[in-house]
Scaffold this motif. Structure first.
Motif, PDB file in Angstrom:
ATOM      1  N   LEU A   1       0.830  -1.209   0.000  1.00  0.00           N
ATOM      2  CA  LEU A   1       0.000   0.000   0.000  1.00  0.00           C
ATOM      3  C   LEU A   1       0.865   1.259   0.000  1.00  0.00           C
ATOM      4  CD1 LEU A   1      -3.033   0.974   0.290  1.00  0.00           C
ATOM      5  CD2 LEU A   1      -2.496   1.267   2.713  1.00  0.00           C
ATOM      6  N   SER A   2       1.949   1.238   0.757  1.00  0.00           N
ATOM      7  CA  SER A   2       2.812   2.422   0.841  1.00  0.00           C
ATOM      8  C   SER A   2       3.505   2.690  -0.488  1.00  0.00           C
ATOM      9  CB  SER A   2       3.834   2.269   1.968  1.00  0.00           C
ATOM     10  OG  SER A   2       4.681   1.146   1.760  1.00  0.00           O
ATOM     11  N   PHE A   3       3.884   1.643  -1.217  1.00  0.00           N
ATOM     12  CA  PHE A   3       4.480   1.856  -2.538  1.00  0.00           C
ATOM     13  C   PHE A   3       3.429   2.328  -3.544  1.00  0.00           C
ATOM     14  CE2 PHE A   3       8.216  -0.463  -1.022  1.00  0.00           C
ATOM     15  CZ  PHE A   3       9.230   0.253  -1.642  1.00  0.00           C
ATOM     16  N   ARG A   4       2.197   1.907  -3.352  1.00  0.00           N
ATOM     17  CA  ARG A   4       1.128   2.427  -4.211  1.00  0.00           C
ATOM     18  C   ARG A   4       0.958   3.929  -3.970  1.00  0.00           C
ATOM     19  NH1 ARG A   4      -5.015  -0.113  -4.643  1.00  0.00           N
ATOM     20  NH2 ARG A   4      -5.887   1.456  -6.053  1.00  0.00           N
ATOM     21  N   ALA A   5       0.982   4.333  -2.711  1.00  0.00           N
ATOM     22  CA  ALA A   5       0.905   5.760  -2.382  1.00  0.00           C
ATOM     23  C   ALA A   5       2.091   6.512  -2.981  1.00  0.00           C
ATOM     24  CB  ALA A   5       0.867   5.953  -0.871  1.00  0.00           C
ATOM     25  N   LEU A   6       3.262   5.903  -2.929  1.00  0.00           N
ATOM     26  CA  LEU A   6       4.458   6.499  -3.534  1.00  0.00           C
ATOM     27  C   LEU A   6       4.243   6.735  -5.027  1.00  0.00           C
ATOM     28  CD1 LEU A   6       7.696   6.964  -2.941  1.00  0.00           C
ATOM     29  CD2 LEU A   6       7.883   4.826  -4.192  1.00  0.00           C
ATOM     30  N   GLY A   7       3.670   5.751  -5.715  1.00  0.00           N
ATOM     31  CA  GLY A   7       3.414   5.896  -7.140  1.00  0.00           C
ATOM     32  C   GLY A   7       2.480   7.047  -7.444  1.00  0.00           C
ATOM     33  N   LYS A   8       1.436   7.222  -6.630  1.00  0.00           N
ATOM     34  CA  LYS A   8       0.500   8.329  -6.855  1.00  0.00           C
ATOM     35  C   LYS A   8       1.195   9.673  -6.638  1.00  0.00           C
ATOM     36  CE  LYS A   8      -3.575  10.073  -7.743  1.00  0.00           C
ATOM     37  NZ  LYS A   8      -4.745   9.925  -6.886  1.00  0.00           N
ATOM     38  N   ALA A   9       2.006   9.768  -5.578  1.00  0.00           N
ATOM     39  CA  ALA A   9       2.741  11.011  -5.323  1.00  0.00           C
ATOM     40  C   ALA A   9       3.735  11.295  -6.446  1.00  0.00           C
ATOM     41  CB  ALA A   9       3.466  10.925  -3.979  1.00  0.00           C
ATOM     42  N   LYS A  10       4.338  10.247  -6.967  1.00  0.00           N
ATOM     43  CA  LYS A  10       5.316  10.389  -8.054  1.00  0.00           C
ATOM     44  C   LYS A  10       4.648  10.932  -9.311  1.00  0.00           C
ATOM     45  CE  LYS A  10       8.251   6.977  -8.128  1.00  0.00           C
ATOM     46  NZ  LYS A  10       9.611   7.452  -7.839  1.00  0.00           N
ATOM     47  N   LYS A  11       3.449  10.460  -9.582  1.00  0.00           N
ATOM     48  CA  LYS A  11       2.750  10.852 -10.802  1.00  0.00           C
ATOM     49  C   LYS A  11       2.178  12.263 -10.707  1.00  0.00           C
ATOM     50  CE  LYS A  11       0.508  10.112 -14.744  1.00  0.00           C
ATOM     51  NZ  LYS A  11       1.178  10.019 -16.033  1.00  0.00           N
ATOM     52  N   GLU A  12       1.611  12.622  -9.552  1.00  0.00           N
ATOM     53  CA  GLU A  12       0.868  13.877  -9.441  1.00  0.00           C
ATOM     54  C   GLU A  12       1.635  14.998  -8.763  1.00  0.00           C
ATOM     55  OE1 GLU A  12      -3.078  13.322  -7.929  1.00  0.00           O
ATOM     56  OE2 GLU A  12      -3.729  12.640  -9.893  1.00  0.00           O
ATOM     57  N   GLN A  13       2.750  14.679  -8.093  1.00  0.00           N
ATOM     58  CA  GLN A  13       3.561  15.690  -7.417  1.00  0.00           C
ATOM     59  C   GLN A  13       2.763  16.457  -6.368  1.00  0.00           C
ATOM     60  OE1 GLN A  13       6.931  15.980  -7.859  1.00  0.00           O
ATOM     61  NE2 GLN A  13       6.624  14.147  -9.059  1.00  0.00           N
ATOM     62  N   ASN A  14       1.787  15.803  -5.781  1.00  0.00           N
ATOM     63  CA  ASN A  14       1.002  16.406  -4.713  1.00  0.00           C
ATOM     64  C   ASN A  14       1.043  15.446  -3.528  1.00  0.00           C
ATOM     65  OD1 ASN A  14      -0.778  18.643  -3.933  1.00  0.00           O
ATOM     66  ND2 ASN A  14      -2.339  17.048  -3.726  1.00  0.00           N
ATOM     67  N   PRO A  15       1.050  15.959  -2.296  1.00  0.00           N
ATOM     68  CA  PRO A  15       1.088  15.039  -1.161  1.00  0.00           C
ATOM     69  C   PRO A  15      -0.079  14.063  -1.160  1.00  0.00           C
ATOM     70  CG  PRO A  15       1.521  17.278  -0.439  1.00  0.00           C
ATOM     71  CD  PRO A  15       1.089  17.365  -1.870  1.00  0.00           C
ATOM     72  N   VAL A  16       0.184  12.852  -0.707  1.00  0.00           N
ATOM     73  CA  VAL A  16      -0.868  11.871  -0.439  1.00  0.00           C
ATOM     74  C   VAL A  16      -0.720  11.425   1.006  1.00  0.00           C
ATOM     75  CG1 VAL A  16      -0.947  11.083  -2.834  1.00  0.00           C
ATOM     76  CG2 VAL A  16       0.493   9.876  -1.208  1.00  0.00           C
ATOM     77  N   ALA A  17      -1.834  11.013   1.595  1.00  0.00           N
ATOM     78  CA  ALA A  17      -1.831  10.572   2.990  1.00  0.00           C
ATOM     79  C   ALA A  17      -1.788   9.048   3.044  1.00  0.00           C
ATOM     80  CB  ALA A  17      -3.067  11.087   3.710  1.00  0.00           C
ATOM     81  N   LEU A  18      -1.075   8.551   4.037  1.00  0.00           N
ATOM     82  CA  LEU A  18      -0.888   7.116   4.232  1.00  0.00           C
ATOM     83  C   LEU A  18      -1.097   6.846   5.710  1.00  0.00           C
ATOM     84  CD1 LEU A  18       0.176   4.404   2.979  1.00  0.00           C
ATOM     85  CD2 LEU A  18       2.483   5.226   3.501  1.00  0.00           C
ATOM     86  N   THR A  19      -2.050   5.968   6.049  1.00  0.00           N
ATOM     87  CA  THR A  19      -2.373   5.782   7.458  1.00  0.00           C
ATOM     88  C   THR A  19      -2.428   4.311   7.836  1.00  0.00           C
ATOM     89  OG1 THR A  19      -3.973   6.301   9.218  1.00  0.00           O
ATOM     90  CG2 THR A  19      -4.873   5.898   7.031  1.00  0.00           C
ATOM     91  N   CYS A  20      -2.082   4.024   9.093  1.00  0.00           N
ATOM     92  CA  CYS A  20      -2.090   2.639   9.577  1.00  0.00           C
ATOM     93  C   CYS A  20      -2.404   2.600  11.058  1.00  0.00           C
ATOM     94  CB  CYS A  20      -0.747   1.956   9.309  1.00  0.00           C
ATOM     95  SG  CYS A  20       0.617   2.649  10.263  1.00  0.00           S
ATOM     96  N   THR A  21      -2.593   1.392  11.548  1.00  0.00           N
ATOM     97  CA  THR A  21      -2.843   1.159  12.966  1.00  0.00           C
ATOM     98  C   THR A  21      -1.528   1.214  13.746  1.00  0.00           C
ATOM     99  OG1 THR A  21      -3.999  -0.302  14.511  1.00  0.00           O
ATOM    100  CG2 THR A  21      -2.653  -1.364  12.817  1.00  0.00           C
ATOM    101  N   SER A  22      -1.583   0.941  15.031  1.00  0.00           N
ATOM    102  CA  SER A  22      -0.395   1.046  15.879  1.00  0.00           C
ATOM    103  C   SER A  22       0.455  -0.218  15.813  1.00  0.00           C
ATOM    104  CB  SER A  22      -0.816   1.305  17.326  1.00  0.00           C
ATOM    105  OG  SER A  22      -1.556   0.199  17.827  1.00  0.00           O
ATOM    106  N   GLY A  23       1.660  -0.119  16.371  1.00  0.00           N
ATOM    107  CA  GLY A  23       2.560  -1.271  16.442  1.00  0.00           C
ATOM    108  C   GLY A  23       3.434  -1.400  15.211  1.00  0.00           C
ATOM    109  N   THR A  24       3.647  -2.650  14.777  1.00  0.00           N
ATOM    110  CA  THR A  24       4.596  -2.895  13.681  1.00  0.00           C
ATOM    111  C   THR A  24       4.059  -2.499  12.306  1.00  0.00           C
ATOM    112  OG1 THR A  24       3.807  -5.173  13.415  1.00  0.00           O
ATOM    113  CG2 THR A  24       5.673  -4.801  14.921  1.00  0.00           C
ATOM    114  N   ALA A  25       2.781  -2.152  12.215  1.00  0.00           N
ATOM    115  CA  ALA A  25       2.204  -1.804  10.906  1.00  0.00           C
ATOM    116  C   ALA A  25       3.018  -0.717  10.228  1.00  0.00           C
ATOM    117  CB  ALA A  25       0.751  -1.368  11.067  1.00  0.00           C
ATOM    118  N   MET A  26       3.393   0.325  10.982  1.00  0.00           N
ATOM    119  CA  MET A  26       4.109   1.441  10.380  1.00  0.00           C
ATOM    120  C   MET A  26       5.493   1.033   9.888  1.00  0.00           C
ATOM    121  SD  MET A  26       5.210   3.718  13.720  1.00  0.00           S
ATOM    122  CE  MET A  26       6.029   4.968  12.744  1.00  0.00           C
ATOM    123  N   ALA A  27       6.094   0.016  10.529  1.00  0.00           N
ATOM    124  CA  ALA A  27       7.424  -0.424  10.102  1.00  0.00           C
ATOM    125  C   ALA A  27       7.400  -0.946   8.671  1.00  0.00           C
ATOM    126  CB  ALA A  27       7.957  -1.491  11.054  1.00  0.00           C
TER     127      ALA A  27
END
Length: 571
Positions: free
Chosen positions: A61-87
């Motif tokens: 999911l995070s690489f998908r968000a990266l692709g959208k930011a790469k294409k549009e040059q606008n910030p995108v938000a990426l969110t997850c639950t607590s713990g190891t998810a963010m790692a």
């Protein structure tokens, strides 16, 4: 319009935060499933200005968000639950940091009283991204102590940092229960104050970033005095204004060396004064005989390592590095002057100087000899990169995997044609993971045809994202897997002589992907081994609104033999 969730303070804060994102034109939310981030998930779902995307695997999911930011040059938000998810976000965050892309990561957390007693699913989340973010906002758990106005100011400031610095930002947000729709009392005054902030159509605090170049006497003298300048265009992730750069570069009539990660290389050819890669030993030697006296380097790092070796061997050559980011990009330890500005404004000033360069090296015979070798031999990586470019007759976004793939495409140069190809890459730190997901992010931006070329090991690192492709089944997507049975790039390097331990470098395998890919009913799969098969299938795939996978089985001995023959061409 945002539906205000006000069942409890956690949901109300989440509504205000998501609404502030929308007011700042950040409308894409990539939402990893979880319970602790449920308030953010609910707020993004119920806000009509937000487009939420969801997927089971946080890394993909995070690489998908990266692709959208790469294409549009606008910030995108990426969110997850607590713990190891963010790692699991970390590889994409690092790539975004090194590629100057504005990801905004919202990590849900448990409140401090749970984090400090080793409660379930708790870690210290504040510092995990600290080396790869330009700004971190560590909020306390929602309470009425922080006014709605001040909360929005903090969020808008964080978004503004991401936009101004074009780097990731981390917002850590602890939630106390209830985090679902369970009612909990909110004071009337606080609720009214929060509601008022929704009615204002403007952001609480919006940031704009302007920086245009103006030529000074020192730079003007250096540029005007150059008799054989070379214009180098490196990694550039702002493809939204690619056409402006193509126009600006073509108006400057001096030799150009355009890296594949610029995104625009295939819009130039030898007749546009384009030069081949320094990674051709013959090109390197030619430049040793006929040296530029000034290198104007626009953008980031090049794929070519021999370009930097050339700098080290020729310290007398003056180098101006022009970038829109204040970072220490100097792998050759050779830059003399660094200019931080909008590169288009710099190129406009250079155009007005009317620079020229003589003598200009004629590369045509050399280039055609290389092309003949590639076409006369069996299928190889150079054949694939050459024909993918030359058989492309519709506008495409081309995402190129790392290792041999990106190098092969960088070595290609056109003699007299232009191709409607915009190139994307993940060369911030050049990892091999996340490419299928990055492609999906590019697809989220528009319906333009997409092509991904990657190696077998890179493909195997992102198998989870095959499930993500189901959402794209009606789009024009072609994914080319070059299967050389693992780590083929090492066969081209001197380390290949050490056969005894080579298997530890190359990840050898005997896999083909027939059964795997045919298990997905939305994927059209074909395996090829011959040149004529590949050309026909690739040309057909470009015209279809479906997901086409082409697995090319490459014989590594033949591939290496082609590379060896290419080295025999002399200037």
């Amino acid at each position: 319009m945002s539906n205000i969730l006000n069942e409890n303070i956690s949901r109300l804060w989440a509504s205000m935060i998501v609404d502030e994102f929308a007011k700042n034109d950040v409308r894409d939310f990539y939402c990893a499933p979880g319970m602790r981030n449920a308030p953010i998930l609910a707020a993004s779902f119920y806000n009509e200005s937000i487009t939420p995307y969801s997927f089971i695997d946080e890394r993909a999911l995070s690489f998908r968000a990266l692709g959208k930011a790469k294409k549009e040059q606008n910030p995108v938000a990426l969110t997850c639950t607590s713990g190891t998810a963010m790692a699991n976000f970390l590889p994409a965050v690092i790539e975004a940091y090194r590629s100057n892309l504005p990801l905004i990561i919202i990590t849900a957390d448990r409140p401090i009283e749970l984090v400090k007693i080793d409660a379930n699913q708790t870690i210290n989340q504040i510092d995990i991204f600290k080396e790869f973010c330009c700004y971190t906002l560590a909020l306390e758990a929602p309470s009425e102590a922080l006014t709605p106005k001040r909360l929005r100011t903090l969020i808008a400031t964080a978004i503004g940092r991401a936009k101004a610095h074009q780097r990731p930002v981390h917002i850590n947000l602890p939630f106390r229960e209830p985090i679902d729709a369970t009612p909990e009392l909110i004071s009337e005054s606080y609720l009214e104050s929060a509601k008022e902030t929704f009615h204002n159509s403007l952001s609480k605090n919006k940031t704009y970033f302007f920086n245009n170049f103006k030529l000074n006497a020192e730079l003007e003298d250096l540029l005007k005095s150059a008799t054989s300048p070379l214009l180098v265009f490196g990694k550039f992730d702002k493809q939204a204004n690619g056409q402006d750069y193509i126009k600006a570069l073509k108006e400057i009539d001096i030799p150009k060396y355009i890296d594949v990660t610029s995104g625009i290389k295939y819009h130039f050819n030898l007749e546009d004064n384009l030069n081949p890669s320094f990674d051709h030993s013959e090109v390197f030697e030619a430049y040793q005989r006929s040296k530029p006296d000034l290198i104007i380097h626009i953008g980031g790092r090049l794929v070519s390592k021999h370009y930097y070796r050339y700098q080290e061997l020729n310290p007398q050559i003056k180098i101006i590095h022009v970038t829109d980011f204040d970072e220490d990009h100097d792998p050759g330890f050779s830059n003399n002057i660094k200019v931080i500005c909008n590169p288009l404004s710099f190129l406009a000033e250079v155009k007005n100087l009317g620079l020229n360069s003589s003598p200009v090296i004629n590369w045509k015979t050399f280039t055609n000899a290389k092309r003949d070798i590639i076409e006369e031999n069996e299928i190889s990586f150079p054949y694939l990169s050459k024909n993918i470019v030359e058989k492309t007759d519709v506008e495409i976004d081309l995402l190129i995997g790392n290792s041999t793939a990106i190098r092969s495409f960088d070595l290609y140069i056109s003699a007299d044609s232009h191709y409607p190809i915009t190139v994307f890459s993940n060369r911030g730190v050049s990892g091999i993971e996340g490419f299928n997901a990055t492609l999906c992010g590019l697809c989220d931006a528009d319906d333009k045809a997409k092509v991904l070329v990657l190696g077998d090991i890179s493909f195997m690192h992102d198998l989870n994202s095959l499930y993500m492709l189901k959402e794209m089944k009606d789009k024009n997507i072609t994914i080319i897997i070059v299967n050389n049975k693992g780590g083929g790039i090492f066969e081209l390097l001197p380390v290949a002589k050490e056969r005894d331990f080579l298997h530890l470098l190359t990840t050898p395998h005997t896999n083909n992907f027939t059964d795997l890919l045919r298990a997905f009913d939305y994927i059209e799969y074909t395996k090829v081994q011959k040149k004529i098969e590949f050309n026909a299938i690739y040309s057909k795939a470009l015209k279809q609104n479906k997901i086409n996978f082409i697995e090319v089985e490459l014989n590594e001995e033949i591939n290496k033999a082609v590379y060896d023959k290419l080295k025999t061409v002399k200037m």
